[in-house]
Design a protein around this motif. Structure first.
Motif, PDB file in Angstrom:
ATOM      1  N   ASP A  81      -8.283  -9.968  11.478  1.00  0.00           N
ATOM      2  CA  ASP A  81      -8.308 -10.893  10.346  1.00  0.00           C
ATOM      3  C   ASP A  81      -8.642 -10.163   9.048  1.00  0.00           C
ATOM      4  OD1 ASP A  81      -7.636 -13.046  11.926  1.00  0.00           O
ATOM      5  OD2 ASP A  81      -9.697 -13.752  12.170  1.00  0.00           O
ATOM      6  N   ALA A  82      -9.593  -9.226   9.118  1.00  0.00           N
ATOM      7  CA  ALA A  82      -9.963  -8.461   7.926  1.00  0.00           C
ATOM      8  C   ALA A  82      -8.771  -7.668   7.406  1.00  0.00           C
ATOM      9  CB  ALA A  82     -11.135  -7.537   8.237  1.00  0.00           C
ATOM     10  N   SER A  83      -8.002  -7.075   8.297  1.00  0.00           N
ATOM     11  CA  SER A  83      -6.844  -6.289   7.858  1.00  0.00           C
ATOM     12  C   SER A  83      -5.766  -7.183   7.253  1.00  0.00           C
ATOM     13  CB  SER A  83      -6.279  -5.452   9.007  1.00  0.00           C
ATOM     14  OG  SER A  83      -5.726  -6.260   9.999  1.00  0.00           O
ATOM     15  N   ILE A  84      -5.647  -8.412   7.738  1.00  0.00           N
ATOM     16  CA  ILE A  84      -4.688  -9.357   7.144  1.00  0.00           C
ATOM     17  C   ILE A  84      -5.093  -9.673   5.706  1.00  0.00           C
ATOM     18  CG2 ILE A  84      -3.859 -11.747   7.233  1.00  0.00           C
ATOM     19  CD1 ILE A  84      -3.921 -11.455  10.325  1.00  0.00           C
ATOM     20  N   PHE A  85      -6.395  -9.918   5.471  1.00  0.00           N
ATOM     21  CA  PHE A  85      -6.876 -10.184   4.117  1.00  0.00           C
ATOM     22  C   PHE A  85      -6.683  -8.973   3.219  1.00  0.00           C
ATOM     23  CE2 PHE A  85      -9.154 -13.822   5.927  1.00  0.00           C
ATOM     24  CZ  PHE A  85      -8.924 -14.768   4.939  1.00  0.00           C
ATOM     25  N   GLU A  86      -6.946  -7.784   3.744  1.00  0.00           N
ATOM     26  CA  GLU A  86      -6.761  -6.564   2.957  1.00  0.00           C
ATOM     27  C   GLU A  86      -5.303  -6.395   2.547  1.00  0.00           C
ATOM     28  OE1 GLU A  86      -8.325  -3.286   5.178  1.00  0.00           O
ATOM     29  OE2 GLU A  86     -10.391  -3.965   4.957  1.00  0.00           O
ATOM     30  N   GLU A  87      -4.396  -6.621   3.485  1.00  0.00           N
ATOM     31  CA  GLU A  87      -2.965  -6.497   3.191  1.00  0.00           C
ATOM     32  C   GLU A  87      -2.534  -7.522   2.147  1.00  0.00           C
ATOM     33  OE1 GLU A  87       1.232  -7.106   5.551  1.00  0.00           O
ATOM     34  OE2 GLU A  87      -0.453  -6.280   6.682  1.00  0.00           O
ATOM     35  N   PHE A  88      -3.022  -8.760   2.291  1.00  0.00           N
ATOM     36  CA  PHE A  88      -2.699  -9.816   1.333  1.00  0.00           C
ATOM     37  C   PHE A  88      -3.195  -9.443  -0.061  1.00  0.00           C
ATOM     38  CE2 PHE A  88      -3.936 -13.753  -0.872  1.00  0.00           C
ATOM     39  CZ  PHE A  88      -2.699 -14.367  -0.968  1.00  0.00           C
ATOM     40  N   ALA A  89      -4.436  -8.961  -0.148  1.00  0.00           N
ATOM     41  CA  ALA A  89      -5.013  -8.596  -1.443  1.00  0.00           C
ATOM     42  C   ALA A  89      -4.254  -7.437  -2.077  1.00  0.00           C
ATOM     43  CB  ALA A  89      -6.488  -8.246  -1.269  1.00  0.00           C
ATOM     44  N   CYS A  90      -3.846  -6.476  -1.276  1.00  0.00           N
ATOM     45  CA  CYS A  90      -3.093  -5.333  -1.813  1.00  0.00           C
ATOM     46  C   CYS A  90      -1.746  -5.766  -2.374  1.00  0.00           C
ATOM     47  CB  CYS A  90      -2.906  -4.272  -0.734  1.00  0.00           C
ATOM     48  SG  CYS A  90      -4.391  -3.313  -0.421  1.00  0.00           S
ATOM     49  N   ASP A  91      -1.179  -6.831  -1.827  1.00  0.00           N
ATOM     50  CA  ASP A  91       0.082  -7.341  -2.361  1.00  0.00           C
ATOM     51  C   ASP A  91      -0.105  -8.025  -3.714  1.00  0.00           C
ATOM     52  OD1 ASP A  91       1.521  -6.408  -0.211  1.00  0.00           O
ATOM     53  OD2 ASP A  91       1.538  -8.318   0.857  1.00  0.00           O
ATOM     54  N   LEU A  92      -1.344  -8.436  -4.036  1.00  0.00           N
ATOM     55  CA  LEU A  92      -1.617  -9.128  -5.297  1.00  0.00           C
ATOM     56  C   LEU A  92      -1.904  -8.179  -6.454  1.00  0.00           C
ATOM     57  CD1 LEU A  92      -3.918 -12.034  -4.077  1.00  0.00           C
ATOM     58  CD2 LEU A  92      -1.498 -12.161  -4.660  1.00  0.00           C
ATOM     59  N   VAL A  93      -2.303  -6.961  -6.137  1.00  0.00           N
ATOM     60  CA  VAL A  93      -2.666  -6.006  -7.193  1.00  0.00           C
ATOM     61  C   VAL A  93      -1.716  -4.820  -7.181  1.00  0.00           C
ATOM     62  CG1 VAL A  93      -5.092  -6.647  -7.220  1.00  0.00           C
ATOM     63  CG2 VAL A  93      -4.332  -4.838  -5.713  1.00  0.00           C
ATOM     64  N   ASP A  94      -1.636  -4.165  -8.316  1.00  0.00           N
ATOM     65  CA  ASP A  94      -0.781  -2.997  -8.458  1.00  0.00           C
ATOM     66  C   ASP A  94      -1.552  -1.772  -7.956  1.00  0.00           C
ATOM     67  OD1 ASP A  94       1.233  -1.297  -9.134  1.00  0.00           O
ATOM     68  OD2 ASP A  94       0.898  -1.416 -11.293  1.00  0.00           O
ATOM     69  N   THR A  95      -1.246  -1.324  -6.761  1.00  0.00           N
ATOM     70  CA  THR A  95      -1.993  -0.218  -6.155  1.00  0.00           C
ATOM     71  C   THR A  95      -1.177   1.070  -6.243  1.00  0.00           C
ATOM     72  OG1 THR A  95      -1.128  -0.902  -4.010  1.00  0.00           O
ATOM     73  CG2 THR A  95      -3.335  -1.661  -4.576  1.00  0.00           C
ATOM     74  N   LYS A  96      -1.221   1.681  -7.392  1.00  0.00           N
ATOM     75  CA  LYS A  96      -0.546   2.972  -7.603  1.00  0.00           C
ATOM     76  C   LYS A  96      -1.359   4.079  -6.960  1.00  0.00           C
ATOM     77  CE  LYS A  96       2.559   1.611 -10.813  1.00  0.00           C
ATOM     78  NZ  LYS A  96       3.430   0.669 -10.268  1.00  0.00           N
ATOM     79  N   ASP A  97      -0.829   5.289  -6.975  1.00  0.00           N
ATOM     80  CA  ASP A  97      -1.525   6.436  -6.387  1.00  0.00           C
ATOM     81  C   ASP A  97      -2.875   6.708  -7.039  1.00  0.00           C
ATOM     82  OD1 ASP A  97       0.548   6.810  -4.626  1.00  0.00           O
ATOM     83  OD2 ASP A  97       1.550   8.319  -5.857  1.00  0.00           O
ATOM     84  N   PHE A  98      -3.030   6.344  -8.308  1.00  0.00           N
ATOM     85  CA  PHE A  98      -4.270   6.633  -9.016  1.00  0.00           C
ATOM     86  C   PHE A  98      -5.293   5.493  -8.903  1.00  0.00           C
ATOM     87  CE2 PHE A  98      -1.117   4.983 -11.956  1.00  0.00           C
ATOM     88  CZ  PHE A  98      -1.780   3.901 -12.518  1.00  0.00           C
TER      89      PHE A  98
END
Length: 88
Positions: free
Chosen positions: A18-35
């Motif tokens: 469940d934690a990994s599902i929330f993490e994946e969802f949150a990462c889709d909401l923010v711009d996670t560039k290499d930096f």
């Protein structure tokens, strides 16, 4: 380097899956560039969910922010101007 902090508040301890599902969802909401580095904080607060009123107001959102130790001031926010995300 930019730091993105995501606080996930629930009424029970989340399983790893469940934690990994929330993490994946949150990462889709923010711009996670290499930096960018993302930190996930998971917190359990049963009382908050029991005591939280059904009517949405700034005080209810303030309680949520306090539960994750945020000092962010939202008293100037007008809720009728917000857009909400939901999952069906």
């Amino acid at each position: 380097m930019k730091l993105i902090q995501v606080d996930i508040l629930s009424d029970e301890k989340l399983s790893k899956e469940d934690a990994s599902i929330f993490e994946e969802f949150a990462c889709d909401l923010v711009d996670t560039k290499d930096f960018c580095t993302t930190i996930f904080n998971f917190k359990v607060d049963l009382n908050l969910f029991v005591e939280l009123p059904l009517d949405e107001d700034i005080h209810a959102y303030r309680k949520i922010l306090e539960a994750v130790d945020s000092k962010y001031d939202i008293t100037h926010v007008e809720l009728n101007n917000l857009m909400y995300l939901s999952q069906d």
